[in-house]
Motif scaffolding. Structure first.
Motif, PDB file in Angstrom:
ATOM      1  N   THR A  29      39.588  35.532  61.392  1.00 60.66           N
ATOM      2  CA  THR A  29      40.664  35.956  62.286  1.00 60.66           C
ATOM      3  C   THR A  29      40.824  34.899  63.375  1.00 60.66           C
ATOM      4  O   THR A  29      40.121  33.889  63.367  1.00 60.66           O
ATOM      5  CB  THR A  29      40.363  37.346  62.887  1.00 60.66           C
ATOM      6  OG1 THR A  29      41.504  37.802  63.603  1.00 60.66           O
ATOM      7  CG2 THR A  29      39.166  37.323  63.821  1.00 60.66           C
ATOM      8  N   TRP A  33      46.206  35.559  66.376  1.00 64.32           N
ATOM      9  CA  TRP A  33      46.623  36.705  65.557  1.00 64.32           C
ATOM     10  C   TRP A  33      46.399  38.001  66.331  1.00 64.32           C
ATOM     11  O   TRP A  33      47.277  38.863  66.405  1.00 64.32           O
ATOM     12  CB  TRP A  33      45.846  36.757  64.223  1.00 64.32           C
ATOM     13  CG  TRP A  33      46.420  37.769  63.254  1.00 64.32           C
ATOM     14  CD1 TRP A  33      47.317  37.526  62.265  1.00 64.32           C
ATOM     15  CD2 TRP A  33      46.172  39.196  63.224  1.00 64.32           C
ATOM     16  NE1 TRP A  33      47.643  38.696  61.611  1.00 64.32           N
ATOM     17  CE2 TRP A  33      46.963  39.741  62.184  1.00 64.32           C
ATOM     18  CE3 TRP A  33      45.375  40.063  63.974  1.00 64.32           C
ATOM     19  CZ2 TRP A  33      46.963  41.102  61.861  1.00 64.32           C
ATOM     20  CZ3 TRP A  33      45.393  41.422  63.661  1.00 64.32           C
ATOM     21  CH2 TRP A  33      46.177  41.921  62.615  1.00 64.32           C
ATOM     22  N   ARG A  37      49.524  40.366  67.481  1.00 62.06           N
ATOM     23  CA  ARG A  37      49.741  41.644  66.781  1.00 62.06           C
ATOM     24  C   ARG A  37      49.345  42.861  67.594  1.00 62.06           C
ATOM     25  O   ARG A  37      49.777  43.970  67.301  1.00 62.06           O
ATOM     26  CB  ARG A  37      48.935  41.677  65.467  1.00 62.06           C
ATOM     27  CG  ARG A  37      49.268  40.589  64.492  1.00 62.06           C
ATOM     28  CD  ARG A  37      50.636  40.836  63.863  1.00 62.06           C
ATOM     29  NE  ARG A  37      50.960  39.767  62.945  1.00 62.06           N
ATOM     30  CZ  ARG A  37      51.306  39.958  61.674  1.00 62.06           C
ATOM     31  NH1 ARG A  37      51.386  41.172  61.182  1.00 62.06           N
ATOM     32  NH2 ARG A  37      51.602  38.936  60.913  1.00 62.06           N
ATOM     33  N   CYS A 113      41.681  59.696  68.890  1.00 64.29           N
ATOM     34  CA  CYS A 113      42.350  59.022  70.023  1.00 64.29           C
ATOM     35  C   CYS A 113      43.153  59.991  70.897  1.00 64.29           C
ATOM     36  O   CYS A 113      43.447  59.682  72.047  1.00 64.29           O
ATOM     37  CB  CYS A 113      43.241  57.898  69.527  1.00 64.29           C
ATOM     38  SG  CYS A 113      42.307  56.622  68.689  1.00 64.29           S
ATOM     39  N   ARG A 152      37.972  42.626  59.047  1.00 66.95           N
ATOM     40  CA  ARG A 152      38.769  42.053  60.141  1.00 66.95           C
ATOM     41  C   ARG A 152      39.960  42.933  60.529  1.00 66.95           C
ATOM     42  O   ARG A 152      40.489  42.819  61.626  1.00 66.95           O
ATOM     43  CB  ARG A 152      39.276  40.661  59.769  1.00 66.95           C
ATOM     44  CG  ARG A 152      40.306  40.660  58.648  1.00 66.95           C
ATOM     45  CD  ARG A 152      40.879  39.283  58.399  1.00 66.95           C
ATOM     46  NE  ARG A 152      41.912  39.364  57.364  1.00 66.95           N
ATOM     47  CZ  ARG A 152      42.718  38.391  57.035  1.00 66.95           C
ATOM     48  NH1 ARG A 152      42.614  37.221  57.650  1.00 66.95           N
ATOM     49  NH2 ARG A 152      43.622  38.536  56.102  1.00 66.95           N
ATOM     50  N   LEU A 198      43.660  57.185  58.247  1.00 67.58           N
ATOM     51  CA  LEU A 198      42.789  56.868  59.387  1.00 67.58           C
ATOM     52  C   LEU A 198      41.636  57.864  59.399  1.00 67.58           C
ATOM     53  O   LEU A 198      41.842  59.036  59.717  1.00 67.58           O
ATOM     54  CB  LEU A 198      43.624  56.959  60.686  1.00 67.58           C
ATOM     55  CG  LEU A 198      42.921  56.705  62.022  1.00 67.58           C
ATOM     56  CD1 LEU A 198      42.150  55.402  62.007  1.00 67.58           C
ATOM     57  CD2 LEU A 198      43.938  56.694  63.144  1.00 67.58           C
ATOM     58  N   GLY A 217      46.553  50.336  58.862  1.00 67.65           N
ATOM     59  CA  GLY A 217      47.171  50.100  60.167  1.00 67.65           C
ATOM     60  C   GLY A 217      48.679  50.178  60.180  1.00 67.65           C
ATOM     61  O   GLY A 217      49.272  50.761  61.090  1.00 67.65           O
ATOM     62  N   ARG A 218      49.297  49.576  59.150  1.00 67.81           N
ATOM     63  CA  ARG A 218      50.764  49.513  59.160  1.00 67.81           C
ATOM     64  C   ARG A 218      51.371  50.917  59.105  1.00 67.81           C
ATOM     65  O   ARG A 218      52.309  51.226  59.822  1.00 67.81           O
ATOM     66  CB  ARG A 218      51.251  48.674  57.978  1.00 67.81           C
ATOM     67  CG  ARG A 218      52.635  48.125  58.196  1.00 67.81           C
ATOM     68  CD  ARG A 218      53.077  47.262  57.046  1.00 67.81           C
ATOM     69  NE  ARG A 218      52.222  46.091  56.835  1.00 67.81           N
ATOM     70  CZ  ARG A 218      52.462  45.186  55.910  1.00 67.81           C
ATOM     71  NH1 ARG A 218      53.506  45.299  55.115  1.00 67.81           N
ATOM     72  NH2 ARG A 218      51.659  44.154  55.765  1.00 67.81           N
ATOM     73  N   ASN A 255      47.830  49.584  70.811  1.00 63.63           N
ATOM     74  CA  ASN A 255      48.506  48.348  70.446  1.00 63.63           C
ATOM     75  C   ASN A 255      49.694  48.184  71.401  1.00 63.63           C
ATOM     76  O   ASN A 255      50.492  49.112  71.542  1.00 63.63           O
ATOM     77  CB  ASN A 255      48.999  48.481  68.990  1.00 63.63           C
ATOM     78  CG  ASN A 255      49.624  47.213  68.484  1.00 63.63           C
ATOM     79  OD1 ASN A 255      50.363  46.540  69.201  1.00 63.63           O
ATOM     80  ND2 ASN A 255      49.335  46.879  67.249  1.00 63.63           N
ATOM     81  N   ARG A 257      52.370  46.741  71.082  1.00 66.05           N
ATOM     82  CA  ARG A 257      53.682  46.906  70.433  1.00 66.05           C
ATOM     83  C   ARG A 257      54.051  48.382  70.307  1.00 66.05           C
ATOM     84  O   ARG A 257      55.222  48.747  70.405  1.00 66.05           O
ATOM     85  CB  ARG A 257      53.685  46.229  69.059  1.00 66.05           C
ATOM     86  CG  ARG A 257      53.582  44.691  69.171  1.00 66.05           C
ATOM     87  CD  ARG A 257      53.734  44.038  67.806  1.00 66.05           C
ATOM     88  NE  ARG A 257      52.617  44.335  66.939  1.00 66.05           N
ATOM     89  CZ  ARG A 257      52.699  44.557  65.623  1.00 66.05           C
ATOM     90  NH1 ARG A 257      53.857  44.544  65.017  1.00 66.05           N
ATOM     91  NH2 ARG A 257      51.617  44.800  64.917  1.00 66.05           N
ATOM     92  N   ILE A 258      53.038  49.262  70.086  1.00 64.63           N
ATOM     93  CA  ILE A 258      53.319  50.707  70.031  1.00 64.63           C
ATOM     94  C   ILE A 258      53.727  51.195  71.422  1.00 64.63           C
ATOM     95  O   ILE A 258      54.688  51.951  71.578  1.00 64.63           O
ATOM     96  CB  ILE A 258      52.091  51.510  69.526  1.00 64.63           C
ATOM     97  CG1 ILE A 258      51.727  51.094  68.100  1.00 64.63           C
ATOM     98  CG2 ILE A 258      52.366  53.019  69.595  1.00 64.63           C
ATOM     99  CD1 ILE A 258      50.535  51.832  67.513  1.00 64.63           C
ATOM    100  N   GLY A 313      46.335  59.757  67.314  1.00 64.84           N
ATOM    101  CA  GLY A 313      45.137  59.237  66.660  1.00 64.84           C
ATOM    102  C   GLY A 313      44.857  59.893  65.322  1.00 64.84           C
ATOM    103  O   GLY A 313      45.707  60.590  64.760  1.00 64.84           O
ATOM    104  N   GLY A 314      43.651  59.661  64.839  1.00 63.59           N
ATOM    105  CA  GLY A 314      43.215  60.134  63.529  1.00 63.59           C
ATOM    106  C   GLY A 314      43.384  61.636  63.409  1.00 63.59           C
ATOM    107  O   GLY A 314      43.255  62.387  64.371  1.00 63.59           O
TER     108      GLY A 314
END
Ligand code: ACO
Length: 325
Positions: A29, A33, A37, A113, A152, A198, A217-218, A255, A257-258, A313-314
């Motif tokens: 990694t 990156w 991301r 989470c 990773r 998750l 993740g996506r 994240n 971006r979220i 979260g999960g």
């Protein structure tokens, strides 16, 4: 009318900081990156002798000091975690013993989470119904202990830490649902059919091992943006406030971006977002109270502010709370 008022906040982070470059030295990694991301630059990782309970206890002590209260003043401890010290007893009872509280109710909540949102809502219900007067609500995690350090796609995302708040029941008189201080409204959701996106691939009743975190993740990203936008809209409507009345958003820090996408969907300017994901990474149930304590410590949070807490979260689990200080 009885409301739960926020009296204090505190946090605790392990002193050891692990940078992206340190991870890149042993994983395929790079700092570029990870930053691009996720927005993460570093994370705190628990060392020998540091556990979810020790971090939670330190955060709780800081929250009590901030509130000007003693352990004996607390009659409820609700601790959110997915990384308890032991399968049982609840980590909350270790915190209770370490603080020297009386024989009050103490238990853990598992919603990964979203755990802090769930814990805060449960504590609020107990305070408002008269089962307790002053509650410690804690989110504490040592996710470093359930990571697959060879993977990773997950190892770079998480960190350890704890955050806590003190809630106190108070009669606020005759107020409208969106007036005055305290927790105005909360909303929680879960959708168990997304388990495999998750989860941790171990547990006492399945493998008799602790297991490791696994995440697609996506797909999680996609669900997070949709679910959060929906629950935020619902909670704002339920409380009867306008989005532009919200002073600060304290989101789960998964994240950048979220966080930004959710704020955009709600029509909230980015400067109203509390961001700690760069320093703390994703600390699961600890991330919301850690971010709140950070905003309080740096003076961004003022008495009377309207704060929106949110997490996903999960589970999946997700939720939001609107709180006036
Ligand atoms: N370093 C370099 N490359 C990597 C890394 C890494 N650490 N991780 C993945 N990649 C690669 C992938 O292999 C993939 O390569 P390919 O295109 O050759 O297949 C490429 O990067 C893109 O991978 P994506 O997974 O599509 O990357 P994405 O932009 O979606 O970012 C991330 C991944 C950061 C995990 C993002 O999807 C995310 O944040 N998801 C949500 C996580 C979240 O919200 N969790 C919340 C709850 S957590 C809880 O409850 C415990």
């Amino acid at each position: 009318m009885i409301r739960s008022l926020v009296r204090g906040a505190g946090s605790a982070l392990p002193p050891r900081i692990v940078t992206n470059d340190e991870l890149a030295a042993r994983l395929d990694t790079s700092n570029e990156w990870i930053v691009e991301r996720t927005g993460i630059h570093q994370r705190h990782i628990a060392g020998e002798g540091e556990t979810t309970a020790t971090l939670a206890t330190d955060a709780a002590r800081a929250a009590l000091a901030d509130a000007g209260l003693e352990p004996g003043d607390i009659d409820l401890i609700v601790l959110a975690t997915a990384t308890p010290d032991n399968t049982f007893p609840a980590t909350a009872t270790k915190v209770q013993a370490a603080l020297g509280c009386g024989p009050c109710a103490a238990f853990d909540v598992a919603a990964v989470c979203s755990g802090f949102l769930y814990a805060m809502s449960v504590a609020d219900g107990m305070l408002v119904s008269g089962q307790a007067r002053r509650a410690l609500v804690i989110g504490a995690e040592t996710f470093s202990r359930i990571l697959d350090w060879e993977d990773r796609t997950t190892a770079v995302l998480f960190g350890d830490g704890a955050g806590a708040i003190v809630l106190e029941a108070q009669d606020v008189g005759d107020l409208g649902r969106n007036e005055g201080p305290g927790i105005l409204t909360s909303q929680l959701h879960a959708d168990g059919k997304h388990h495999d996106l998750l989860y941790v691939d171990g547990g006492p009743s399945t493998t008799q091992t602790v297991g490791h975190l696994r995440m697609k993740g996506r797909e999680v990203f996609r669900h997070a943006v949709v679910n959060l936008a929906q629950v935020l809209g619902d909670v704002v409507a339920k409380a009867g406030v306008r989005v532009d009345e919200i002073d600060l958003v304290v989101p789960h820090q998964a994240n950048i971006r979220i966080l930004e996408a959710t704020a955009r969907k709600l029509g909230l300017p980015p400067e109203k977002l509390v961001v700690t994901v760069d320093r703390h990474a994703n600390t699961s149930a600890a991330s919301v109270p850690l971010a709140f304590a950070a905003a309080r410590a740096d003076g961004r949070v003022k008495q009377g502010d309207l704060i929106l807490f949110e997490a996903m979260g999960g589970g999946f689990t997700w939720g939001a709370s609107l709180v006036r200080l």
